[in-house]
Design a protein around this motif. Sequence first.
Motif, mmCIF file in Angstrom:
data_model
loop_
_atom_site.group_PDB
_atom_site.id
_atom_site.type_symbol
_atom_site.label_atom_id
_atom_site.label_comp_id
_atom_site.label_asym_id
_atom_site.label_seq_id
_atom_site.Cartn_x
_atom_site.Cartn_y
_atom_site.Cartn_z
ATOM 1 N N VAL A 181 17.893 -17.119 7.014
ATOM 2 C CA VAL A 181 19.186 -16.827 7.622
ATOM 3 C C VAL A 181 19.223 -17.374 9.041
ATOM 4 C CG1 VAL A 181 20.772 -14.995 8.316
ATOM 5 C CG2 VAL A 181 19.430 -14.752 6.208
ATOM 6 N N THR A 238 19.792 -17.803 12.889
ATOM 7 C CA THR A 238 19.840 -16.946 14.069
ATOM 8 C C THR A 238 20.009 -17.828 15.299
ATOM 9 O OG1 THR A 238 17.446 -17.023 14.478
ATOM 10 C CG2 THR A 238 18.256 -15.306 12.968
ATOM 11 N N ASP A 298 31.089 -19.777 -2.705
ATOM 12 C CA ASP A 298 31.362 -18.493 -2.066
ATOM 13 C C ASP A 298 30.966 -17.331 -2.966
ATOM 14 O OD1 ASP A 298 32.386 -19.852 0.098
ATOM 15 O OD2 ASP A 298 34.486 -19.641 -0.523
ATOM 16 N N ARG A 320 27.144 -17.032 -2.718
ATOM 17 C CA ARG A 320 26.615 -16.593 -1.432
ATOM 18 C C ARG A 320 26.955 -15.139 -1.084
ATOM 19 N NH1 ARG A 320 25.332 -20.513 2.642
ATOM 20 N NH2 ARG A 320 25.170 -22.612 1.783
ATOM 21 N N GLN A 321 28.140 -14.687 -1.488
ATOM 22 C CA GLN A 321 28.637 -13.404 -0.996
ATOM 23 C C GLN A 321 27.725 -12.227 -1.307
ATOM 24 O OE1 GLN A 321 31.632 -13.283 0.986
ATOM 25 N NE2 GLN A 321 30.456 -11.442 1.539
ATOM 26 N N ALA A 353 24.667 -12.403 0.958
ATOM 27 C CA ALA A 353 25.016 -12.080 2.339
ATOM 28 C C ALA A 353 25.267 -10.587 2.510
ATOM 29 C CB ALA A 353 26.244 -12.883 2.756
ATOM 30 N N ASP A 354 25.964 -9.977 1.559
ATOM 31 C CA ASP A 354 26.236 -8.541 1.635
ATOM 32 C C ASP A 354 24.933 -7.741 1.612
ATOM 33 O OD1 ASP A 354 28.930 -9.088 1.679
ATOM 34 O OD2 ASP A 354 29.264 -8.618 -0.443
ATOM 35 N N VAL A 384 24.714 -10.168 6.528
ATOM 36 C CA VAL A 384 24.949 -11.354 7.346
ATOM 37 C C VAL A 384 26.166 -12.098 6.807
ATOM 38 C CG1 VAL A 384 22.485 -11.571 7.865
ATOM 39 C CG2 VAL A 384 23.451 -12.827 5.923
ATOM 40 N N SER A 385 26.577 -13.122 7.543
ATOM 41 C CA SER A 385 27.680 -13.962 7.096
ATOM 42 C C SER A 385 27.204 -14.914 6.000
ATOM 43 C CB SER A 385 28.238 -14.772 8.265
ATOM 44 O OG SER A 385 29.115 -15.790 7.811
ATOM 45 N N PRO A 386 28.016 -15.141 4.966
ATOM 46 C CA PRO A 386 27.618 -16.076 3.913
ATOM 47 C C PRO A 386 27.261 -17.465 4.440
ATOM 48 C CG PRO A 386 29.536 -14.828 3.215
ATOM 49 C CD PRO A 386 29.310 -14.497 4.662
ATOM 50 N N GLN A 387 27.955 -17.908 5.493
ATOM 51 C CA GLN A 387 27.688 -19.240 6.020
ATOM 52 C C GLN A 387 26.395 -19.317 6.817
ATOM 53 O OE1 GLN A 387 29.491 -21.639 4.736
ATOM 54 N NE2 GLN A 387 30.475 -19.904 3.692
ATOM 55 N N ASP A 388 25.790 -18.165 7.100
ATOM 56 C CA ASP A 388 24.505 -18.164 7.811
ATOM 57 C C ASP A 388 23.313 -18.221 6.863
ATOM 58 O OD1 ASP A 388 25.512 -18.181 10.383
ATOM 59 O OD2 ASP A 388 25.654 -15.989 10.509
#
Length: 433
Positions: free
Chosen positions: A135, A137, A193, A196-197, A200-201, A205-209
């Motif tokens: 992820v 940072t 999406d 990733r979602q 990320a959940d 964190v954000s899906p794009q990270d």
Amino acid sequence: MNIPAATRTQAEDLLTFIDASPSPWHAVQTCEQRLLASGFCRLDEVDRWQLTPGGRYFVIRGGSSIIAFIIGHQPAAETGLRLIGAHTDSPGLRIKPKPAEDAAGMIRLGVEVYGGPILATFADRDLSLAGRVNVRTAEGFTTHLVRFDEALLRLPNLAIHMNRDVNESGLKFNKQTELPLILGVADGNKADDRFRQPIADALGVSPQDLLTWELNAYDTQKGAFWGVDREFVADSQLDNLASCHAALSALLATKNPAASCICAFFDHEEVGSESAGGASGSFAGDVISRIAGCAGLDAEDQRRMLARSFFISADMAHAWNPNFPGAYEPCHRATVNAGPVIKTNANQRYSTNADTAARFMAICAKAGVPCQQYAHRTDLGCGSTIGPILAAQLGIPSVDVGAPMWSMHSIRESAGVLDHGYMIAAMTTALAD
């Protein structure tokens, strides 16, 4: 069949160990938790090591390979090392770097075949995702383990009405076009999406990270006992987490050994071991050199230490299947719940020789457990292990052994309750030998 209560408990703990370890990274984490709880100290390869007699240590490389050891109280040049090796990876399906595809409104995840799984056994199972994710940072990235307990994925079979010959010709999948796993309905969202979602959940964190990942599809069904006397176990990854569990159990039971004892669990065995954390890499040699260096051994004494050492390469063995008697070499039928199997191959697919086989037989006799011998049919290709690799690298006498099992490389494998207890007893005796 009479199964002692202690042996049943060991088998129950094996299933707990496997169910907590749906990927090589989780397997190492499970080992780490047990080692820390037993007073072992984690080392880092970038630090200078200070090792003391009686000290209990472990080191991790790449997140998926781990070596744990106890420093013996006698001079290493006089006692040698007692080494057990196994592997943390299992054959299966790995998620590709950009896996998500919209197929007529259904989201599919592209996969690569890792090692040599029995692909048909992955069909119609409740699959999910497990592994590690990097992820983004402000400083770069952090690594997180992730697993989903609920079923996220499925490989649906084709109905027999459209595959009339399946029972005669066998269930086969095209690895590129027919193995992608169904994740869900697109529902107006981009495929990437939708993939990733949930990850990320889970990580907050954000899906794009989400930068990169190493994820495998695993079977969410937990391990179980079966048989009229519950004398068998069924689970995923018995090959080779059962060997890791047996070796780790033996190491944790070892108190104040004369010789230094090492358990090394490597990733990537199923794909050839050619990696920094694999048995063909430098991991084992590096750790052994640092143990020798901390003991003050010069080059001559290091060679003496290795010459006095003994290595057990532990990987599961092929059990005789009564439904397929023609698949086995006559006089070499290793049966379930009849003891550890010594594996021999004249072409050095296994590291066993007559001397090391005899030594392991003596270990089993001392431990009070039976043992068996196995050779592969001459007209069938024989698999290999980390045994020949490390024996050649280190020059240590080596034997290849394993508990007998059915359905090796299936998503759901089976083995014997008694055999696991026998293997733990033999390994415990070997470390103290």
